[in-house]
Structures are given as C-alpha cells and as structure tokens.
Design a protein around this motif. Sequence first.
Motif, short mmCIF file in Angstrom:
data_model
loop_
_atom_site.label_atom_id
_atom_site.label_comp_id
_atom_site.label_asym_id
_atom_site.label_seq_id
_atom_site.Cartn_x
_atom_site.Cartn_y
_atom_site.Cartn_z
N ALA A 29 1.19 -1.26 0.04
CA ALA A 29 0.32 0.03 -0.03
C ALA A 29 1.42 1.09 -0.02
N GLY A 30 0.13 2.09 -0.66
CA GLY A 30 0.65 3.49 -0.80
C GLY A 30 2.62 3.94 -2.00
N ARG A 31 3.00 2.48 -2.76
CA ARG A 31 3.54 2.71 -3.21
C ARG A 31 2.66 2.11 -5.20
N TRP A 32 3.94 2.53 -5.53
CA TRP A 32 3.32 3.16 -7.37
C TRP A 32 3.71 1.95 -8.37
N GLU A 33 2.98 1.35 -9.20
CA GLU A 33 2.99 0.37 -10.20
C GLU A 33 2.33 0.51 -11.30
N LEU A 34 2.84 -0.42 -12.00
CA LEU A 34 1.89 -0.50 -13.71
C LEU A 34 1.12 -1.81 -13.44
N PRO A 35 0.05 -1.16 -13.58
CA PRO A 35 -1.15 -2.13 -13.36
C PRO A 35 -0.80 -3.05 -13.77
N GLY A 36 -2.04 -3.92 -13.60
CA GLY A 36 -2.15 -5.04 -14.07
C GLY A 36 -2.91 -6.78 -13.10
N GLY A 37 -2.28 -7.38 -13.82
CA GLY A 37 -2.79 -8.79 -12.53
C GLY A 37 -2.76 -10.50 -12.76
N LYS A 38 -2.94 -11.20 -12.27
CA LYS A 38 -3.05 -12.93 -11.96
C LYS A 38 -3.15 -13.10 -13.25
N ALA A 39 -2.80 -13.87 -14.64
CA ALA A 39 -2.74 -14.84 -15.14
C ALA A 39 -4.10 -15.86 -15.27
N GLU A 40 -4.85 -15.66 -15.67
CA GLU A 40 -5.39 -17.56 -15.65
C GLU A 40 -5.10 -18.28 -16.42
N GLU A 52 -7.36 -7.39 -16.61
CA GLU A 52 -7.16 -6.87 -15.86
C GLU A 52 -7.75 -5.41 -15.55
N LEU A 53 -6.71 -5.03 -16.38
CA LEU A 53 -7.68 -3.33 -16.30
C LEU A 53 -8.58 -2.68 -17.36
N ARG A 54 -9.48 -3.51 -17.34
CA ARG A 54 -10.55 -3.20 -17.28
C ARG A 54 -11.55 -3.61 -16.28
N GLU A 55 -10.90 -4.40 -15.20
CA GLU A 55 -11.76 -4.71 -13.91
C GLU A 55 -10.80 -3.78 -13.38
N LEU A 57 -9.02 -0.58 -13.84
CA LEU A 57 -9.09 0.62 -13.72
C LEU A 57 -10.36 1.42 -14.88
N GLY A 58 -11.07 0.15 -14.94
CA GLY A 58 -12.39 0.43 -15.91
C GLY A 58 -11.25 0.91 -17.38
N ILE A 59 -10.28 0.84 -17.61
CA ILE A 59 -10.36 0.60 -19.32
C ILE A 59 -10.20 -0.13 -20.57
N GLU A 60 -10.32 0.22 -21.65
CA GLU A 60 -9.95 -0.62 -22.58
C GLU A 60 -8.56 -0.38 -23.66
N VAL A 61 -8.01 -1.27 -23.15
CA VAL A 61 -6.47 -0.93 -24.00
C VAL A 61 -6.03 -1.99 -25.31
N GLY A 89 -11.76 5.17 -22.42
CA GLY A 89 -12.15 5.09 -20.89
C GLY A 89 -10.94 6.53 -20.15
N VAL A 90 -11.54 6.43 -19.15
CA VAL A 90 -10.47 7.34 -18.06
C VAL A 90 -10.33 6.50 -16.99
N PRO A 91 -8.58 6.06 -16.87
CA PRO A 91 -8.63 5.40 -15.46
C PRO A 91 -8.94 5.71 -14.00
N ARG A 92 -10.01 5.15 -13.39
CA ARG A 92 -9.91 5.56 -12.22
C ARG A 92 -9.61 4.37 -11.45
N PRO A 93 -9.29 4.56 -9.98
CA PRO A 93 -9.18 2.99 -9.39
C PRO A 93 -10.28 2.77 -8.67
N LEU A 94 -10.59 1.05 -9.51
CA LEU A 94 -11.91 -0.02 -8.83
C LEU A 94 -11.48 -0.49 -8.14
N GLU A 95 -10.35 -1.33 -7.57
CA GLU A 95 -9.68 -3.07 -7.43
C GLU A 95 -8.03 -2.40 -7.03
N ASP A 96 -7.99 -2.23 -5.78
CA ASP A 96 -6.36 -2.18 -5.14
C ASP A 96 -5.68 -1.10 -5.01
#
Length: 152
Positions: A29-40, A52-55, A57-61, A89-96
């Motif tokens: 918490a409080g540190r910055w990252e390149l957003p993403g997540g675990k592969a299924e 992951e970026l849709r879930e 940050l609400g964006i399409e890439v 989309g406009v990135p916004r914090p939705l999860e994590d």
Amino acid sequence: MTERVVVGGAVFDQGRLLAARRSAPPELAGRWELPGGKAEPGETPAQTLVRELREELGIEVEPLEPLPGQWPLKPGYVLHVWTAALRTGVPRPLEDHDEVRWLAPEAVDEVDWLDEDRPAVAEAVRRLVSGGARHEAAPNVSPRSGRDDSRP
C-alpha cells in the motif's frame, strides 16, 4: 515449482505512462506500479492485460508488445510487462488502487515505484523518449461515437 505469471501494463497515451498506487495488500500500500494482475489458466498475457485493466481501472487497452525480461515477485510469481495503448475510458481506481496518474517521461521518478517494476518502467520510458514504442498506434476513437476519446 511452477511460476504464476503476473502481467503488468506499461500503458501509453499522449506520450505519458500510466501509474497506479496500490491500496492493498498492506505491505504494498502506498507504492506505485504498472497496473495489471495474475493470468488465469489458459489466458494469454495480452488477454490478461485487457481483462485486468478493465476490472481494476475501467479502461480498454490495446496490448502492443512485451518488454524484454521478467522479474521475480513473491515466491511462485513472476512479472511480465507489456506495452499497451489506451483506447477508451478514463482510468480510475476500482480495485487494489487508490490513485492513478499519467506521468510524462521526466516525471516518472516523482512516485515511489515498487522495486520489481523499476526496470520495466525504465525500459518503457526509454521507448517513449526514443519513439521506439508503438504508443500512438491509432487515435482513441470511440467505436460508438466515432469521436476522439483521447484524454488531456
């Protein structure tokens, strides 16, 4: 031991890189990252990045290309980073995450990056500055309206 892949996104838009500040787990918490997540299971890195970026940050890439290298995370996990272009989309914090920022190349050191992300951030910025990234592959045109959805 099989390593689980975590896909991070070096998301580009208008010559800037997207950074997301972690809100969880507590040790990150409080540190910055390149957003993403675990592969299924059965998911490609590009599919993981889009989902992951849709879930989160609400964006399409549009995934562009993988950065060379991989970086160990906690035991059993390895980070792979892909460049990607913001499409809608406009990135916004939705999860994590609790904050997101667009950073110009000269501003990337203004945030406290997770140690594991630093080499990928450096490579992403190198590509932005040199023009070696396909970050402006196409305008952010909304498929519904046909208008340019690029963000300032």
